[in-house]
Design a protein around this motif. Structure first.
Motif, PDB file in Angstrom:
ATOM      1  N   TYR A  13       0.833  -1.199   0.000  1.00  0.00           N
ATOM      2  CA  TYR A  13       0.000   0.000   0.000  1.00  0.00           C
ATOM      3  C   TYR A  13       0.866   1.247   0.000  1.00  0.00           C
ATOM      4  O   TYR A  13       2.083   1.172   0.110  1.00  0.00           O
ATOM      5  N   GLY A  14       0.216   2.373  -0.132  1.00  0.00           N
ATOM      6  CA  GLY A  14       0.923   3.628  -0.259  1.00  0.00           C
ATOM      7  C   GLY A  14       1.326   3.830  -1.705  1.00  0.00           C
ATOM      8  O   GLY A  14       1.083   2.970  -2.566  1.00  0.00           O
ATOM      9  N   GLU A  15       1.907   4.949  -1.994  1.00  0.00           N
ATOM     10  CA  GLU A  15       2.289   5.268  -3.368  1.00  0.00           C
ATOM     11  C   GLU A  15       3.567   6.085  -3.353  1.00  0.00           C
ATOM     12  O   GLU A  15       3.575   7.225  -2.880  1.00  0.00           O
ATOM     13  N   ARG A  16       4.630   5.504  -3.849  1.00  0.00           N
ATOM     14  CA  ARG A  16       5.865   6.271  -4.013  1.00  0.00           C
ATOM     15  C   ARG A  16       5.682   7.182  -5.221  1.00  0.00           C
ATOM     16  O   ARG A  16       4.980   6.828  -6.175  1.00  0.00           O
ATOM     17  N   ALA A  17       6.305   8.321  -5.196  1.00  0.00           N
ATOM     18  CA  ALA A  17       6.151   9.275  -6.301  1.00  0.00           C
ATOM     19  C   ALA A  17       6.635   8.684  -7.618  1.00  0.00           C
ATOM     20  O   ALA A  17       6.094   8.993  -8.683  1.00  0.00           O
ATOM     21  N   CYS A  18       7.608   7.820  -7.556  1.00  0.00           N
ATOM     22  CA  CYS A  18       8.153   7.191  -8.762  1.00  0.00           C
ATOM     23  C   CYS A  18       7.283   6.017  -9.209  1.00  0.00           C
ATOM     24  O   CYS A  18       7.488   5.457 -10.274  1.00  0.00           O
ATOM     25  N   GLY A  19       6.326   5.625  -8.386  1.00  0.00           N
ATOM     26  CA  GLY A  19       5.441   4.510  -8.702  1.00  0.00           C
ATOM     27  C   GLY A  19       5.694   3.334  -7.787  1.00  0.00           C
ATOM     28  O   GLY A  19       6.761   3.187  -7.213  1.00  0.00           O
ATOM     29  N   ALA A  29       5.885  15.551  -5.533  1.00  0.00           N
ATOM     30  CA  ALA A  29       6.875  14.770  -4.789  1.00  0.00           C
ATOM     31  C   ALA A  29       7.745  13.932  -5.709  1.00  0.00           C
ATOM     32  O   ALA A  29       7.372  13.640  -6.843  1.00  0.00           O
ATOM     33  N   PHE A  30       8.919  13.567  -5.219  1.00  0.00           N
ATOM     34  CA  PHE A  30       9.790  12.653  -5.941  1.00  0.00           C
ATOM     35  C   PHE A  30      10.328  11.632  -4.940  1.00  0.00           C
ATOM     36  O   PHE A  30      10.343  11.871  -3.738  1.00  0.00           O
ATOM     37  N   SER A  31      10.717  10.471  -5.458  1.00  0.00           N
ATOM     38  CA  SER A  31      11.227   9.420  -4.584  1.00  0.00           C
ATOM     39  C   SER A  31      12.182   8.522  -5.347  1.00  0.00           C
ATOM     40  O   SER A  31      12.338   8.646  -6.561  1.00  0.00           O
ATOM     41  N   SER A  32      12.778   7.627  -4.633  1.00  0.00           N
ATOM     42  CA  SER A  32      13.674   6.636  -5.218  1.00  0.00           C
ATOM     43  C   SER A  32      12.869   5.730  -6.151  1.00  0.00           C
ATOM     44  O   SER A  32      11.720   5.412  -5.884  1.00  0.00           O
ATOM     45  N   CYS A  33      13.487   5.325  -7.235  1.00  0.00           N
ATOM     46  CA  CYS A  33      12.789   4.453  -8.179  1.00  0.00           C
ATOM     47  C   CYS A  33      13.278   3.010  -8.076  1.00  0.00           C
ATOM     48  O   CYS A  33      13.020   2.209  -8.960  1.00  0.00           O
ATOM     49  N   PHE A  75      -4.595   8.641  -0.227  1.00  0.00           N
ATOM     50  CA  PHE A  75      -4.047   9.817   0.467  1.00  0.00           C
ATOM     51  C   PHE A  75      -2.641  10.132  -0.044  1.00  0.00           C
ATOM     52  O   PHE A  75      -2.309  11.289  -0.300  1.00  0.00           O
ATOM     53  N   GLU A  76      -1.801   9.106  -0.194  1.00  0.00           N
ATOM     54  CA  GLU A  76      -0.432   9.340  -0.650  1.00  0.00           C
ATOM     55  C   GLU A  76      -0.386   9.795  -2.109  1.00  0.00           C
ATOM     56  O   GLU A  76       0.424  10.654  -2.462  1.00  0.00           O
ATOM     57  N   GLN A  77      -1.255   9.251  -2.950  1.00  0.00           N
ATOM     58  CA  GLN A  77      -1.309   9.699  -4.349  1.00  0.00           C
ATOM     59  C   GLN A  77      -1.676  11.175  -4.414  1.00  0.00           C
ATOM     60  O   GLN A  77      -1.052  11.950  -5.157  1.00  0.00           O
ATOM     61  N   ALA A  78      -2.673  11.583  -3.636  1.00  0.00           N
ATOM     62  CA  ALA A  78      -3.097  12.988  -3.621  1.00  0.00           C
ATOM     63  C   ALA A  78      -1.967  13.888  -3.124  1.00  0.00           C
ATOM     64  O   ALA A  78      -1.708  14.953  -3.699  1.00  0.00           O
ATOM     65  N   TYR A  79      -1.272  13.449  -2.073  1.00  0.00           N
ATOM     66  CA  TYR A  79      -0.160  14.221  -1.526  1.00  0.00           C
ATOM     67  C   TYR A  79       0.951  14.371  -2.576  1.00  0.00           C
ATOM     68  O   TYR A  79       1.468  15.470  -2.789  1.00  0.00           O
ATOM     69  N   ASN A  80       1.298  13.269  -3.232  1.00  0.00           N
ATOM     70  CA  ASN A  80       2.367  13.290  -4.232  1.00  0.00           C
ATOM     71  C   ASN A  80       2.031  14.224  -5.393  1.00  0.00           C
ATOM     72  O   ASN A  80       2.891  14.978  -5.857  1.00  0.00           O
ATOM     73  N   GLN A  81       0.795  14.177  -5.847  1.00  0.00           N
ATOM     74  CA  GLN A  81       0.379  15.055  -6.955  1.00  0.00           C
ATOM     75  C   GLN A  81       0.375  16.512  -6.536  1.00  0.00           C
ATOM     76  O   GLN A  81       0.863  17.380  -7.256  1.00  0.00           O
ATOM     77  N   LYS A  82      -0.167  16.783  -5.378  1.00  0.00           N
ATOM     78  CA  LYS A  82      -0.272  18.171  -4.893  1.00  0.00           C
ATOM     79  C   LYS A  82       1.109  18.779  -4.661  1.00  0.00           C
ATOM     80  O   LYS A  82       1.334  19.957  -4.966  1.00  0.00           O
ATOM     81  N   ASN A  83       2.036  17.996  -4.128  1.00  0.00           N
ATOM     82  CA  ASN A  83       3.347  18.510  -3.747  1.00  0.00           C
ATOM     83  C   ASN A  83       4.453  18.218  -4.766  1.00  0.00           C
ATOM     84  O   ASN A  83       5.615  18.498  -4.497  1.00  0.00           O
TER      85      ASN A  83
END
Length: 129
Positions: A60-66, A104-108, A94-102
């Motif tokens: 669960y959750g969503e990293r910004a890189c997918g 965000a970037f993360s490790s791939c 919730f994490e998808q919305a946060y990543n889109q709004k901000n």
């Protein structure tokens, strides 16, 4: 033939005690990611099992890189799979919305899902070497 009278209260209490207790109510309000995470952790805290088929992994959750940001293990002996999946989906939203709004970037890097077994009547993660 002798009939035995059973009090309705005794009969009802016998039925109720035989039911699995689950405090989670999918209709209860989840207004923040913290609410969803707290409910998920409570829902999966009892990892009791009789066999390995009862042990499951939820991503669960969503990293910004997918891909999922985390994994947890749980037992279908003590948790309802539908409830766990519902809460995991809420956290991911919730994490998808946060990543889109901000933006965000993360490790791939690829994070493989853990494997689990029932060891000593408890679902455990198998350590990879």
């Amino acid at each position: 033939m002798k009939l035995i009278k059973i009090s309705p209260i005794i009969a009802l209490s016998t039925l109720l005690f035989g039911c699995q207790s689950n405090d989670f109510n999918p209709e209860s309000k989840i207004s923040t990611i913290t609410d969803a995470e707290t409910k998920l952790q409570k829902a999966i805290e009892d990892k009791s099992c009789d066999a390995s088929y009862q042990c499951r992994v939820i991503s669960y959750g969503e990293r910004a890189c997918g891909g999922p940001s985390r994994f947890d293990i749980y037992s279908i002996k003590t948790s309802k799979q539908e409830d766990i999946e519902f809460l995991a989906t809420e956290i991911t939203s919730f994490e998808q919305a946060y990543n889109q709004k901000n933006k965000a970037f993360s490790s791939c890097e690829h994070n493989p899902a853990p494997q689990t077994l029932c060891l000593n009547k408890k679902c455990e993660v198998i350590k990879r070497e």
